[in-house]
Design a protein around this motif. Structure first.
Motif, PDB file in Angstrom:
ATOM      1  N   GLU A  69       0.825  -1.205   0.000  1.00 25.28           N
ATOM      2  CA  GLU A  69       0.000   0.000   0.000  1.00 25.28           C
ATOM      3  C   GLU A  69       0.859   1.255   0.000  1.00 25.28           C
ATOM      4  OE1 GLU A  69      -3.936   0.133   2.039  1.00 25.28           O
ATOM      5  OE2 GLU A  69      -2.906   1.561   3.330  1.00 25.28           O
ATOM      6  N   VAL A  70       1.892   1.288   0.834  1.00 19.63           N
ATOM      7  CA  VAL A  70       2.778   2.457   0.853  1.00 19.63           C
ATOM      8  C   VAL A  70       3.544   2.561  -0.459  1.00 19.63           C
ATOM      9  CG1 VAL A  70       4.796   3.484   1.977  1.00 19.63           C
ATOM     10  CG2 VAL A  70       2.971   2.496   3.364  1.00 19.63           C
ATOM     11  N   ARG A  71       3.984   1.421  -0.972  1.00 22.61           N
ATOM     12  CA  ARG A  71       4.730   1.413  -2.242  1.00 22.61           C
ATOM     13  C   ARG A  71       3.868   1.882  -3.415  1.00 22.61           C
ATOM     14  NH1 ARG A  71       5.771  -4.270  -4.957  1.00 22.61           N
ATOM     15  NH2 ARG A  71       3.540  -3.889  -5.281  1.00 22.61           N
ATOM     16  N   ASP A  72       2.642   1.333  -3.517  1.00 20.10           N
ATOM     17  CA  ASP A  72       1.818   1.561  -4.699  1.00 20.10           C
ATOM     18  C   ASP A  72       0.916   2.786  -4.586  1.00 20.10           C
ATOM     19  OD1 ASP A  72       2.970  -0.827  -5.296  1.00 20.10           O
ATOM     20  OD2 ASP A  72       1.170  -2.026  -5.043  1.00 20.10           O
ATOM     21  N   LYS A  73       0.560   3.158  -3.365  1.00 17.48           N
ATOM     22  CA  LYS A  73      -0.380   4.250  -3.173  1.00 17.48           C
ATOM     23  C   LYS A  73       0.327   5.520  -2.698  1.00 17.48           C
ATOM     24  CE  LYS A  73      -4.580   5.404  -0.535  1.00 17.48           C
ATOM     25  NZ  LYS A  73      -5.527   4.891   0.495  1.00 17.48           N
ATOM     26  N   SER A  74       1.009   5.443  -1.583  1.00 14.83           N
ATOM     27  CA  SER A  74       1.598   6.643  -0.986  1.00 14.83           C
ATOM     28  C   SER A  74       2.823   7.129  -1.758  1.00 14.83           C
ATOM     29  CB  SER A  74       1.960   6.371   0.479  1.00 14.83           C
ATOM     30  OG  SER A  74       0.824   5.981   1.211  1.00 14.83           O
ATOM     31  N   ILE A  75       3.791   6.230  -1.962  1.00 17.67           N
ATOM     32  CA  ILE A  75       5.012   6.644  -2.661  1.00 17.67           C
ATOM     33  C   ILE A  75       4.723   6.934  -4.128  1.00 17.67           C
ATOM     34  CG2 ILE A  75       7.321   5.936  -3.391  1.00 17.67           C
ATOM     35  CD1 ILE A  75       7.614   4.418  -0.829  1.00 17.67           C
ATOM     36  N   GLN A  76       3.961   6.045  -4.785  1.00 14.59           N
ATOM     37  CA  GLN A  76       3.655   6.283  -6.189  1.00 14.59           C
ATOM     38  C   GLN A  76       2.839   7.548  -6.360  1.00 14.59           C
ATOM     39  OE1 GLN A  76       4.988   4.426  -8.729  1.00 14.59           O
ATOM     40  NE2 GLN A  76       4.213   6.135  -9.959  1.00 14.59           N
ATOM     41  N   GLY A  77       1.917   7.805  -5.431  1.00 17.92           N
ATOM     42  CA  GLY A  77       1.143   9.045  -5.491  1.00 17.92           C
ATOM     43  C   GLY A  77       2.023  10.272  -5.357  1.00 17.92           C
ATOM     44  N   ALA A  78       2.990  10.221  -4.429  1.00 21.37           N
ATOM     45  CA  ALA A  78       3.918  11.343  -4.261  1.00 21.37           C
ATOM     46  C   ALA A  78       4.789  11.517  -5.504  1.00 21.37           C
ATOM     47  CB  ALA A  78       4.781  11.122  -3.021  1.00 21.37           C
ATOM     48  N   LEU A  79       5.250  10.401  -6.079  1.00 17.19           N
ATOM     49  CA  LEU A  79       6.061  10.480  -7.291  1.00 17.19           C
ATOM     50  C   LEU A  79       5.271  11.071  -8.459  1.00 17.19           C
ATOM     51  CD1 LEU A  79       8.029   7.099  -7.184  1.00 17.19           C
ATOM     52  CD2 LEU A  79       9.022   9.399  -7.199  1.00 17.19           C
ATOM     53  N   ASP A  80       4.030  10.618  -8.616  1.00 19.45           N
ATOM     54  CA  ASP A  80       3.191  11.154  -9.694  1.00 19.45           C
ATOM     55  C   ASP A  80       3.000  12.660  -9.525  1.00 19.45           C
ATOM     56  OD1 ASP A  80       2.948   8.681 -10.841  1.00 19.45           O
ATOM     57  OD2 ASP A  80       0.945   8.278 -10.052  1.00 19.45           O
ATOM     58  N   SER A  81       2.737  13.091  -8.292  1.00 16.64           N
ATOM     59  CA  SER A  81       2.514  14.519  -8.046  1.00 16.64           C
ATOM     60  C   SER A  81       3.782  15.321  -8.283  1.00 16.64           C
ATOM     61  CB  SER A  81       2.017  14.728  -6.609  1.00 16.64           C
ATOM     62  OG  SER A  81       0.756  14.121  -6.409  1.00 16.64           O
ATOM     63  N   LEU A  82       4.933  14.799  -7.857  1.00 15.62           N
ATOM     64  CA  LEU A  82       6.192  15.496  -8.100  1.00 15.62           C
ATOM     65  C   LEU A  82       6.493  15.592  -9.591  1.00 15.62           C
ATOM     66  CD1 LEU A  82       8.502  14.039  -5.281  1.00 15.62           C
ATOM     67  CD2 LEU A  82       7.781  16.427  -5.537  1.00 15.62           C
ATOM     68  N   ASN A  83       6.260  14.491 -10.314  1.00 19.03           N
ATOM     69  CA  ASN A  83       6.470  14.520 -11.765  1.00 19.03           C
ATOM     70  C   ASN A  83       5.529  15.501 -12.441  1.00 19.03           C
ATOM     71  OD1 ASN A  83       8.559  12.536 -12.770  1.00 19.03           O
ATOM     72  ND2 ASN A  83       7.393  11.173 -11.452  1.00 19.03           N
ATOM     73  N   ASN A  84       4.290  15.554 -11.980  1.00 15.92           N
ATOM     74  CA  ASN A  84       3.326  16.500 -12.529  1.00 15.92           C
ATOM     75  C   ASN A  84       3.764  17.935 -12.260  1.00 15.92           C
ATOM     76  OD1 ASN A  84       0.980  17.456 -13.749  1.00 15.92           O
ATOM     77  ND2 ASN A  84      -0.222  17.296 -11.871  1.00 15.92           N
ATOM     78  N   LEU A  85       4.285  18.185 -11.054  1.00 12.37           N
ATOM     79  CA  LEU A  85       4.776  19.520 -10.704  1.00 12.37           C
ATOM     80  C   LEU A  85       5.940  19.923 -11.605  1.00 12.37           C
ATOM     81  CD1 LEU A  85       4.831  21.969  -8.759  1.00 12.37           C
ATOM     82  CD2 LEU A  85       6.325  20.616  -7.263  1.00 12.37           C
ATOM     83  N   ALA A  86       6.920  19.050 -11.731  1.00 15.83           N
ATOM     84  CA  ALA A  86       8.087  19.355 -12.569  1.00 15.83           C
ATOM     85  C   ALA A  86       7.680  19.508 -14.031  1.00 15.83           C
ATOM     86  CB  ALA A  86       9.132  18.246 -12.427  1.00 15.83           C
ATOM     87  N   TYR A  87       6.794  18.638 -14.492  1.00 12.58           N
ATOM     88  CA  TYR A  87       6.326  18.693 -15.882  1.00 12.58           C
ATOM     89  C   TYR A  87       5.597  20.012 -16.157  1.00 12.58           C
ATOM     90  CZ  TYR A  87       3.719  17.308 -20.084  1.00 12.58           C
ATOM     91  OH  TYR A  87       3.184  17.244 -21.347  1.00 12.58           O
ATOM     92  N   SER A  88       4.801  20.460 -15.201  1.00 12.58           N
ATOM     93  CA  SER A  88       4.060  21.716 -15.386  1.00 12.58           C
ATOM     94  C   SER A  88       5.000  22.916 -15.396  1.00 12.58           C
ATOM     95  CB  SER A  88       3.016  21.870 -14.266  1.00 12.58           C
ATOM     96  OG  SER A  88       2.063  20.833 -14.325  1.00 12.58           O
ATOM     97  N   ILE A  89       6.049  22.892 -14.570  1.00 10.97           N
ATOM     98  CA  ILE A  89       7.048  23.958 -14.619  1.00 10.97           C
ATOM     99  C   ILE A  89       7.669  24.014 -16.013  1.00 10.97           C
ATOM    100  CG2 ILE A  89       9.326  24.671 -13.766  1.00 10.97           C
ATOM    101  CD1 ILE A  89       8.498  23.642 -11.016  1.00 10.97           C
ATOM    102  N   MET A  90       7.981  22.854 -16.555  1.00 10.26           N
ATOM    103  CA  MET A  90       8.575  22.791 -17.890  1.00 10.26           C
ATOM    104  C   MET A  90       7.627  23.323 -18.962  1.00 10.26           C
ATOM    105  SD  MET A  90       8.391  20.773 -20.913  1.00 10.26           S
ATOM    106  CE  MET A  90       7.832  19.158 -20.443  1.00 10.26           C
ATOM    107  N   THR A  91       6.390  22.799 -18.962  1.00  6.65           N
ATOM    108  CA  THR A  91       5.474  23.178 -20.044  1.00  6.65           C
ATOM    109  C   THR A  91       5.087  24.654 -19.966  1.00  6.65           C
ATOM    110  OG1 THR A  91       3.605  22.397 -18.708  1.00  6.65           O
ATOM    111  CG2 THR A  91       4.531  20.869 -20.331  1.00  6.65           C
TER     112      THR A  91
END
Length: 666
Positions: free
Chosen positions: A466-488
């Protein structure tokens, strides 16, 4: 009729019973600190009485006792409380492990002792603001690139640490959750094997009717340890055998057990736990729907009816264009600006070809893929499926969109499917919101039966997944979305500005290719970088906004330094609300990422504390029945000692009486 020696038999039975009771008491005292030991007692009963005769007295029809028997050595087990302890152990270890793991995630996101991402984002926007005050200053341009690369480095450091903790395919270290999951499954298999072996030993020991109390105690200890790893249901048979189920699957059946496996669908996918060495197939018709099951609280076993798949919007230009390398002006396109998916582009029709236009669109990262077919037609395809991702285009000062005369070849469609009695309408054919812990892949229209009854829904194994697939993956997705939005967002403004040599249409960040439809920011941080054009020539930083020389001009121009207005526009992106449907800024979005993990961690900690109290209370209740009390055992020891001495005295008295009869009457 009884013999003269019957009294000796009664006394002997008393001595034997008292001796056996003292031995049991001594064993209790010796095991007062033994883990899992259950207090025992000797169960006594009166021996069958015999009938008196009336040879010398009028006692016909009366019976006299024939001593005492030790029926069995009984362990004072509280099976009801034991069962509750097993269940609560699963809940407690799940919550405690999740709390501990999320504390590690919090530490990574908070970046104690270093500049965090939020602080470095401020430095990034400030560098643009400083450059706007002196656009030609080489030191300020160099500082901007340095602050940008520092921000990228922080993103990659945090992302790398999270992925290392998660245990992605390229970061499966010994301390990762993936590694811990494999270790935990190995422990489950070892415990299951030992329980099956104890089942066999118990069955063999109890063939004669005796109760193997010590072996049963050892088995209970192992069962509780097993419950800490995974949810289990226990079933005891009359002959002492134990069956253990995990969900709908059998882990231990009498003297045999079924191994658990950690399996995945490939190096890019996260693993799951199953009883099959190959990745489990949850669908009877994968051409209609498949599923990936990791953690889950519920039993999912139902039918999926897919009536429509999600489809991406696709358009083509009505006219064909040859040669592809010729300028757009040859086909009647005027220079100026146009809008595509809300982004404004500027096109110099005399210098831009159709292939150049496709490259311009692709490098803008606006979730549209542009290409040219063999007929010379421009093909635009949305990188997202669903009706919310319709390609929207319009002319501004250029007539490009009118000349292209875009036609729809594929309409944007949502996916529509039913699961049970509920209908779902989603933007994507990959659905993870419908059922917690389950990702459904829609492949085609039709009906498929999905058996997704989970093996793991509690214990440490669930916490790891649950922590691997939900919490950590959720944080990674949000961080990637943040960085991607800064770029775009930065690139969108930067392309409309001008470099020191008057060039426009330059990306500040290196554009990326989409790795997955409907998931454009997937793993973006790993490839985030300042564009080669800017790194190789600081003069390519488009700080100037340009200007129109004449009122009738369609294109802006710039002659060198400029006014820094484009740098100001990029700096002002800091205040832009690009998340949560236009409600959240970059800073607030990052704070949400950190706060979400902190909230989850606090919730698990509170639940673990509550569960720990429950477990302590249950163990206290069990101890009152099954635990060894030294005070009580010492009292019993004195009682049985007196019983032994009294029985021995009876034996001595009878011996003296018999001696008087035999020797005293001569």
């Amino acid at each position: 009729m009884t013999s003269s020696f019957s009294g000796f038999n009664v006394a002997r039975s008393g001595i034997f019973a008292a001796k056996k009771a003292m031995e049991v008491t001594a064993n209790n005292i010796a095991n007062v600190n033994t883990e899992g030991y259950t207090r025992q007692r000797a169960v006594l009963s009166s021996a069958e009485a015999y009938m008196l005769n009336n040879m010398h007295t009028n006692t016909s029809g009366n019976k006299v006792g024939n001593g005492v028997l030790v029926d069995k050595i009984e362990a004072l087990r509280d099976e009801f409380t034991n069962s509750k302890i097993v269940n609560e152990t699963s809940n407690h270890d799940y919550r405690q492990a999740a709390s501990d793991l999320l504390s590690e995630v919090e530490t990574i996101l908070n970046q104690v002792g270093t500049t965090n991402i939020n602080g470095q984002m401020d430095a990034y926007w400030s560098a643009w603001e400083n450059l706007s005050n002196d656009p030609s200053n080489t030191s300020l341009r160099k500082n901007l690139v340095q602050e940008t690369e520092t921000l990228i480095g922080l993103f990659q450091e945090v992302s790398g640490q999270l992925r290392q903790l998660q245990g992605t395919s390229d970061k499966k270290t010994n301390g990762s959750l993936e590694s811990q999951l494999n270790t935990a499954v190995g422990e489950v298999n070892s415990l299951a094997a030992n329980i099956a072996d104890l089942n066999n030993q118990i069955a063999r020991s109890e063939v004669s009717g005796a109760i193997a109390n010590e072996l049963r105690d050892k088995r209970q200890v192992l069962v509780e340890k097993l419950a800490g790893y995974i949810n289990i249901d226990t079933y005891y048979t009359g002959d002492g055998n134990l069956t253990i189920n995990c969900g709908s699957h059998q882990l231990v059946q009498h003297t045999s057990y079924n191994k658990l496996y950690v399996t995945d669908q490939g190096k890019e996918s996260l693993s799951t736990v199953s009883f099959n060495p190959d990745y489990p197939q949850y669908s009877n018709d994968p051409s209609v729907a498949e599923a990936v099951l990791t953690y889950s609280d519920s039993q999912y076993n139902g039918t999926v009816t897919v009536t429509q798949l999600a489809q991406a919007h696709e358009q083509y230009s009505f006219l064909t264009y040859h040669p592809l390398t010729g300028p757009l002006s040859d086909f009647g396109v005027s220079s100026g600006s146009f809008v595509l998916n809300g982004r404004e582009f500027t096109v110099d029709a005399d210098k831009t070809s159709l292939s150049g236009l496709a490259s311009m669109i692709n490098e803008a990262n606006i979730e549209i893929n542009a290409s040219i077919n063999e007929s010379g037609q421009l093909i635009l395809k949305s990188n997202k499926t669903g009706e919310d991702s319709v390609i929207c285009s319009a002319d501004k000062s250029s007539n490009l969109i009118s000349v292209l005369n875009l036609q729809t070849s594929k309409e944007a469609k949502n996916a529509i499917f039913n699961y049970g009695d509920r209908e779902f309408v989603t933007q994507s054919n990959t659905v993870s919101e419908a059922l917690p812990g389950v990702t459904i892949f829609l492949r085609g229209t039709g009906i498929a039966d999905l058996d997704m009854r989970p093996i793991v829904n509690s214990g440490k194994l669930k916490a790891l997944m649950e922590v691997r697939d939900k919490s950590i993956q959720g944080a990674l997705d949000s961080l990637n979305n943040l960085a991607y939005s800064i770029m775009t967002e930065t690139n969108d403004v930067h392309r409309n500005g001008f470099s020191l040599d008057g060039e426009t249409g330059i990306n500040f960040f290196e554009p990326v290719l989409y790795s997955e439809v409907s998931y454009p920011y997937k793993d973006y941080i790993q490839q985030m970088a300042v564009s080669d054009a800017v790194k190789n020539d600081l003069g390519k930083i488009a700080a100037s906004g340009g200007y129109f020389v004449n009122d009738t001009d369609r294109l802006k121009t710039s002659k060198g330094v400029g006014d820094g207005s484009n740098a100001i526009l990029i700096a002002q992106l800091k205040q832009g609300k690009f998340f949560n449907n236009g409600k959240t800024t970059f800073d607030s979005y990052y704070n949400e990422i950190v706060t979400t993990v902190a909230t989850q961690s606090k919730q698990y900690t509170n639940e673990a504390d509550y569960s720990n109290n429950m477990l302590s209370q249950l163990k206290t209740i069990r101890s009152q029945t099954s635990g060894v009390s030294l005070d009580e055992e010492l009292a019993n020891l004195i009682q049985f000692q007196h019983s032994y001495n009294a029985a021995a005295r009876v034996m001595t008295t009878l011996d003296e009486m018999l001696d008087k009869v035999v020797n005293g009457m001569i």
